[in-house]
Scaffold this motif. Structure first.
Motif, PDB file in Angstrom:
ATOM      1  N   ASN A   1     -61.073  29.355 -18.455  1.00  0.00           N
ATOM      2  CA  ASN A   1     -59.904  28.476 -18.441  1.00  0.00           C
ATOM      3  C   ASN A   1     -60.258  27.102 -17.869  1.00  0.00           C
ATOM      4  OD1 ASN A   1     -58.126  30.493 -19.389  1.00  0.00           O
ATOM      5  ND2 ASN A   1     -57.999  31.349 -17.316  1.00  0.00           N
ATOM      6  N   LYS A   2     -59.715  26.066 -18.493  1.00  0.00           N
ATOM      7  CA  LYS A   2     -59.944  24.717 -18.000  1.00  0.00           C
ATOM      8  C   LYS A   2     -59.159  24.482 -16.718  1.00  0.00           C
ATOM      9  CE  LYS A   2     -60.529  22.914 -22.676  1.00  0.00           C
ATOM     10  NZ  LYS A   2     -59.952  22.059 -23.752  1.00  0.00           N
TER      11      LYS A   2
ATOM     12  N   THR B   1     -55.068  26.809 -15.453  1.00  0.00           N
ATOM     13  CA  THR B   1     -54.526  27.114 -16.780  1.00  0.00           C
ATOM     14  C   THR B   1     -54.892  28.536 -17.199  1.00  0.00           C
ATOM     15  OG1 THR B   1     -56.479  26.395 -18.033  1.00  0.00           O
ATOM     16  CG2 THR B   1     -54.872  24.699 -17.437  1.00  0.00           C
ATOM     17  N   SER B   2     -54.115  29.045 -18.129  1.00  0.00           N
ATOM     18  CA  SER B   2     -54.366  30.393 -18.640  1.00  0.00           C
ATOM     19  C   SER B   2     -53.615  30.559 -19.952  1.00  0.00           C
ATOM     20  CB  SER B   2     -53.861  31.441 -17.633  1.00  0.00           C
ATOM     21  OG  SER B   2     -53.728  32.709 -18.246  1.00  0.00           O
TER      22      SER B   2
ATOM     23  N   LYS C   1     -52.628  33.564 -20.655  1.00  0.00           N
ATOM     24  CA  LYS C   1     -51.962  34.859 -20.445  1.00  0.00           C
ATOM     25  C   LYS C   1     -50.613  34.757 -19.749  1.00  0.00           C
ATOM     26  CE  LYS C   1     -56.206  37.579 -20.134  1.00  0.00           C
ATOM     27  NZ  LYS C   1     -57.111  36.444 -19.776  1.00  0.00           N
ATOM     28  N   SER C   2     -50.587  34.103 -18.567  1.00  0.00           N
ATOM     29  CA  SER C   2     -49.342  34.094 -17.796  1.00  0.00           C
ATOM     30  C   SER C   2     -49.406  33.007 -16.737  1.00  0.00           C
ATOM     31  CB  SER C   2     -49.123  35.450 -17.096  1.00  0.00           C
ATOM     32  OG  SER C   2     -50.069  35.617 -16.047  1.00  0.00           O
ATOM     33  N   LEU C   3     -48.261  32.717 -16.149  1.00  0.00           N
ATOM     34  CA  LEU C   3     -48.199  31.744 -15.069  1.00  0.00           C
ATOM     35  C   LEU C   3     -49.050  32.202 -13.890  1.00  0.00           C
ATOM     36  CD1 LEU C   3     -44.318  31.135 -15.143  1.00  0.00           C
ATOM     37  CD2 LEU C   3     -46.073  29.527 -15.929  1.00  0.00           C
TER      38      LEU C   3
ATOM     39  N   LEU D   1     -44.721  23.505 -13.242  1.00  0.00           N
ATOM     40  CA  LEU D   1     -45.048  24.500 -14.259  1.00  0.00           C
ATOM     41  C   LEU D   1     -44.855  23.861 -15.624  1.00  0.00           C
ATOM     42  CD1 LEU D   1     -42.945  27.510 -12.842  1.00  0.00           C
ATOM     43  CD2 LEU D   1     -45.392  27.172 -12.560  1.00  0.00           C
ATOM     44  N   ARG D   2     -45.876  23.899 -16.459  1.00  0.00           N
ATOM     45  CA  ARG D   2     -45.743  23.396 -17.810  1.00  0.00           C
ATOM     46  C   ARG D   2     -46.770  24.086 -18.698  1.00  0.00           C
ATOM     47  NH1 ARG D   2     -45.563  17.364 -17.452  1.00  0.00           N
ATOM     48  NH2 ARG D   2     -46.282  17.347 -19.589  1.00  0.00           N
ATOM     49  N   GLY D   3     -46.927  23.643 -19.925  1.00  0.00           N
ATOM     50  CA  GLY D   3     -47.915  24.288 -20.774  1.00  0.00           C
ATOM     51  C   GLY D   3     -47.962  23.679 -22.154  1.00  0.00           C
ATOM     52  N   ARG D   4     -48.841  24.187 -22.971  1.00  0.00           N
ATOM     53  CA  ARG D   4     -49.000  23.680 -24.329  1.00  0.00           C
ATOM     54  C   ARG D   4     -48.538  24.732 -25.326  1.00  0.00           C
ATOM     55  NH1 ARG D   4     -50.476  18.826 -24.177  1.00  0.00           N
ATOM     56  NH2 ARG D   4     -50.310  18.764 -26.430  1.00  0.00           N
ATOM     57  N   VAL D   5     -48.061  24.228 -26.467  1.00  0.00           N
ATOM     58  CA  VAL D   5     -47.569  25.096 -27.529  1.00  0.00           C
ATOM     59  C   VAL D   5     -48.359  24.784 -28.785  1.00  0.00           C
ATOM     60  CG1 VAL D   5     -45.562  25.690 -28.939  1.00  0.00           C
ATOM     61  CG2 VAL D   5     -45.270  25.130 -26.510  1.00  0.00           C
TER      62      VAL D   5
ATOM     63  N   GLY E   1     -45.985  27.200 -32.690  1.00  0.00           N
ATOM     64  CA  GLY E   1     -44.804  27.948 -32.276  1.00  0.00           C
ATOM     65  C   GLY E   1     -45.036  28.990 -31.202  1.00  0.00           C
ATOM     66  N   ARG E   2     -46.232  29.003 -30.608  1.00  0.00           N
ATOM     67  CA  ARG E   2     -46.507  29.974 -29.554  1.00  0.00           C
ATOM     68  C   ARG E   2     -47.122  29.251 -28.351  1.00  0.00           C
ATOM     69  NH1 ARG E   2     -46.490  35.165 -31.566  1.00  0.00           N
ATOM     70  NH2 ARG E   2     -47.595  35.906 -29.728  1.00  0.00           N
ATOM     71  N   VAL E   3     -46.854  29.773 -27.147  1.00  0.00           N
ATOM     72  CA  VAL E   3     -47.468  29.196 -25.951  1.00  0.00           C
ATOM     73  C   VAL E   3     -48.969  29.444 -26.016  1.00  0.00           C
ATOM     74  CG1 VAL E   3     -47.627  29.316 -23.444  1.00  0.00           C
ATOM     75  CG2 VAL E   3     -45.398  29.545 -24.563  1.00  0.00           C
TER      76      VAL E   3
ATOM     77  N   GLN F   1     -51.124  27.776 -23.786  1.00  0.00           N
ATOM     78  CA  GLN F   1     -51.703  27.550 -22.455  1.00  0.00           C
ATOM     79  C   GLN F   1     -50.615  27.338 -21.406  1.00  0.00           C
ATOM     80  OE1 GLN F   1     -53.671  23.744 -21.530  1.00  0.00           O
ATOM     81  NE2 GLN F   1     -55.494  24.898 -20.938  1.00  0.00           N
ATOM     82  N   TYR F   2     -50.595  28.176 -20.398  1.00  0.00           N
ATOM     83  CA  TYR F   2     -49.735  27.967 -19.235  1.00  0.00           C
ATOM     84  C   TYR F   2     -50.501  27.070 -18.276  1.00  0.00           C
ATOM     85  CZ  TYR F   2     -47.333  32.073 -21.027  1.00  0.00           C
ATOM     86  OH  TYR F   2     -46.669  32.965 -21.838  1.00  0.00           O
TER      87      TYR F   2
ATOM     88  N   SER G   1     -43.139  34.559 -17.590  1.00  0.00           N
ATOM     89  CA  SER G   1     -43.955  34.063 -18.697  1.00  0.00           C
ATOM     90  C   SER G   1     -43.376  34.501 -20.037  1.00  0.00           C
ATOM     91  CB  SER G   1     -45.395  34.576 -18.556  1.00  0.00           C
ATOM     92  OG  SER G   1     -45.961  34.159 -17.334  1.00  0.00           O
TER      93      SER G   1
ATOM     94  N   VAL H   1     -39.752  29.410 -26.408  1.00  0.00           N
ATOM     95  CA  VAL H   1     -40.591  28.597 -27.288  1.00  0.00           C
ATOM     96  C   VAL H   1     -40.554  29.139 -28.713  1.00  0.00           C
ATOM     97  CG1 VAL H   1     -42.995  28.001 -27.819  1.00  0.00           C
ATOM     98  CG2 VAL H   1     -42.108  27.700 -25.491  1.00  0.00           C
TER      99      VAL H   1
ATOM    100  N   SER I   1     -39.036  27.119 -31.988  1.00  0.00           N
ATOM    101  CA  SER I   1     -39.951  26.786 -33.082  1.00  0.00           C
ATOM    102  C   SER I   1     -39.367  27.098 -34.455  1.00  0.00           C
ATOM    103  CB  SER I   1     -41.271  27.548 -32.908  1.00  0.00           C
ATOM    104  OG  SER I   1     -41.920  27.110 -31.730  1.00  0.00           O
TER     105      SER I   1
ATOM    106  N   ILE J   1     -43.692  21.703 -32.087  1.00  0.00           N
ATOM    107  CA  ILE J   1     -43.556  21.661 -30.628  1.00  0.00           C
ATOM    108  C   ILE J   1     -44.953  21.607 -30.020  1.00  0.00           C
ATOM    109  CG2 ILE J   1     -42.811  22.906 -28.561  1.00  0.00           C
ATOM    110  CD1 ILE J   1     -40.517  24.041 -30.197  1.00  0.00           C
ATOM    111  N   ASP J   2     -45.117  20.730 -29.059  1.00  0.00           N
ATOM    112  CA  ASP J   2     -46.449  20.413 -28.554  1.00  0.00           C
ATOM    113  C   ASP J   2     -46.659  20.879 -27.105  1.00  0.00           C
ATOM    114  OD1 ASP J   2     -48.815  19.219 -29.395  1.00  0.00           O
ATOM    115  OD2 ASP J   2     -48.417  17.400 -28.257  1.00  0.00           O
ATOM    116  N   TRP J   3     -45.599  20.806 -26.312  1.00  0.00           N
ATOM    117  CA  TRP J   3     -45.722  21.209 -24.921  1.00  0.00           C
ATOM    118  C   TRP J   3     -44.364  21.617 -24.375  1.00  0.00           C
ATOM    119  CZ3 TRP J   3     -44.430  16.211 -25.954  1.00  0.00           C
ATOM    120  CH2 TRP J   3     -43.578  15.542 -25.075  1.00  0.00           C
ATOM    121  N   PHE J   4     -44.382  22.222 -23.191  1.00  0.00           N
ATOM    122  CA  PHE J   4     -43.118  22.568 -22.510  1.00  0.00           C
ATOM    123  C   PHE J   4     -43.257  22.235 -21.033  1.00  0.00           C
ATOM    124  CE2 PHE J   4     -45.675  26.371 -22.008  1.00  0.00           C
ATOM    125  CZ  PHE J   4     -45.431  26.750 -20.702  1.00  0.00           C
ATOM    126  N   GLU J   5     -42.121  21.988 -20.390  1.00  0.00           N
ATOM    127  CA  GLU J   5     -42.051  21.718 -18.956  1.00  0.00           C
ATOM    128  C   GLU J   5     -40.961  22.603 -18.357  1.00  0.00           C
ATOM    129  OE1 GLU J   5     -41.006  17.591 -18.574  1.00  0.00           O
ATOM    130  OE2 GLU J   5     -42.401  16.976 -20.150  1.00  0.00           O
TER     131      GLU J   5
END
Lengths: 70, 70, 70, 70, 70, 70, 70, 70, 70, 70, 70, 70
Positions: free
Chosen positions: G4-5, I15-16, I18-20, I46-50, I53-55, I57-58, L21, L28, L32, L38-42
């Motif tokens: 993980n980064k 980052t992960s 899998k989960s927060l 807390l944020r992440g990338r999508v 349509g799926r998360v 990266q948390y 999570s 998300v 979608s 969708i690119d990110w979430f907060e």
């Protein structure tokens, strides 16, 4: 995962020349014209306008929440 | 640069034994005695006093904004 | 050190179908049944429920403060 | 409405080379020279200056509140 | 652009069994061992530990700021 | 799950005519009369009262935390 | 877990006598001298200095983020 | 205690049709007409007005700080 | 003063996919490679990338705290 | 006024060595031993302890809300 | 109640490689393509991207407000 | 100006009976269905419901961000 309920929030500003509560009522009533099934609201800001030394408009910023159809 | 409008904010606490909205009205009315041309207000805190199990005073802290003369 | 006054805060949510101020009144009245000598309240959140496009319940989260006996 | 008490807040920064509490004392004492009847204060920020590895000045930003005459 | 001053902030927690101010002093003194030219501090959190009903340690979280060499 | 430690927080206001630190001490000492095993505190607000141009009372709002028995 | 980064944030204050944006540029440019691969910044505070009635220095506090090597 | 420096903050809103930085300049310039020795400013809010799909006014709320005479 | 414990905080983003909680674990594990004796962490964002349509990266921003040697 | 529902909030810290969610579960389960009819929770802080470079305890501060009997 | 004006807010992120103000302009201009009668904006976050030690993109998160038709 | 990327944020509440999570994942996934790219979430709020002393629903309020077409 698909059976979980999901809600959406939309932010509006209700206004009234009577009271803070009436400003909320106005905002909720207007939002209900286009958003089905509003379930709750959260106040995020209270402000207003003053004219000639008197409050001429109470402004209440609210987020209204409603369930999204699946 | 000199033609840009500039506003000033002054923070007061309005009070009332009736309602939150009336506390705002009281504060704005009093501020208008000494500040010309109040244009808007922003609520920054809501609190109050309790006496014998009843709310005896609603206190609303607001900032009132008005345009400065050039 | 023992002669200094000490206060305690308890957080409650008062509700009303009338107004924000009435929701505070309800919360304070209920809290006063079990807490002696409530002295002040501080609002920490304003929200509510909506039913059929109308506000059905104003909810005001407040902290009520009261002096502890020595 | 005219019989409701109204308060004003003025924001100052008190300083001291001794302690945070002394910085508050200094600010309140100075503000009292020009503002009658200061009733309470609220701390909004704590910071300070460092010189040669030691705290040379505690700075406490406070709002002082006082009742406006009617 | 290269002639503008740039500062860096480092966050530490100073502690003391005496007072909040002394906790700040401790943190600043320790940070000064490895960071040259600390110029100011900003308090971001106040907390502490309790032992047998007495405060055994005041903990003050601060950011210390210092100028970066060019 | 039952072996995890659980803590509770109670919010109080300690007061003192001496200093902010002494106000915390007072609050912690009073809370310890009825709450066993207070472990830590977190400051959430600093304010006070002014009388005749001098600080007459430092008021420190704190949350005290303690472990719940299983 | 090792793939993980991970990112680190460092807080700095950039300054400029021209504009807020230029203050950010200055801070980022200086930070890049010692931190490889800065990827983003987040503004946390805007302030500045005034001299003889004119802004003499814009100060922008930012956190710069960069990826840590594995 | 009397030798400690004390500062006062006054909150204003500067505006400009050019940029955020210019709005700050305008506010500081106007405030300097009536407040001697303004020393620093802190930005507390950024907003503005839009007209026909374009930003017609940047509004920057700032607190200006200046030293009080002894 | 020298015997008081002093702590430092460093802010990172773990980052992960899998989960927060796993994102926190990753950040703490990486930070531990270069920082001795990390003692606690505090989550600040807390944020992440999508992706599609799926998360994907948390991302959990945390401050890790560790004791400084004397 | 007496027919309005009133809720109370109590703040606790749940802990777990597994995950943030499990820490919430632990806190809620423990609170339910002494508080009847807990209805909802609100997370106010996420933190934890680290031991030998690994998260040894997730700590989640929550407020649990429950309806007061009339 | 129906004659009260109601406003809606939509949150966007405007970007620019020139300045913070230009990023706001971009966001407002784009939003105006689909939202009629945008009246004001409020900045909620300032951040950006860095590439090779230089700011490559200013990102300004804003809420744009516009009046809802009745 | 027209070539700058612009993003929009929409606020939703995802729910799950499993974990925080999973609540994000649910939100998300649902968003979608109607929002492309969708690119990110907060995360802006964590809360949930409790039933018979157990967490019955984790609720995570998030803002999802996505790029607007030009």
């Amino acid at each position: 995962m698909s059976e979980n309920k999901i809600y959406k929030l939309v932010e509006i500003v209700g206004t009234s020349d009577k009271s803070l509560s009436d400003a909320i009522d106005s905002g909720v009533a207007r939002a209900s014209k286009t958003l089905r099934n509003i379930d709750w609201f959260e106040v995020t800001e209270l402000r207003g306008r003053v004219n000639k030394g008197r409050v001429s408009q109470y402004q209440v910023k609210i987020k209204v929440g409603f369930r999204l159809d699946e």
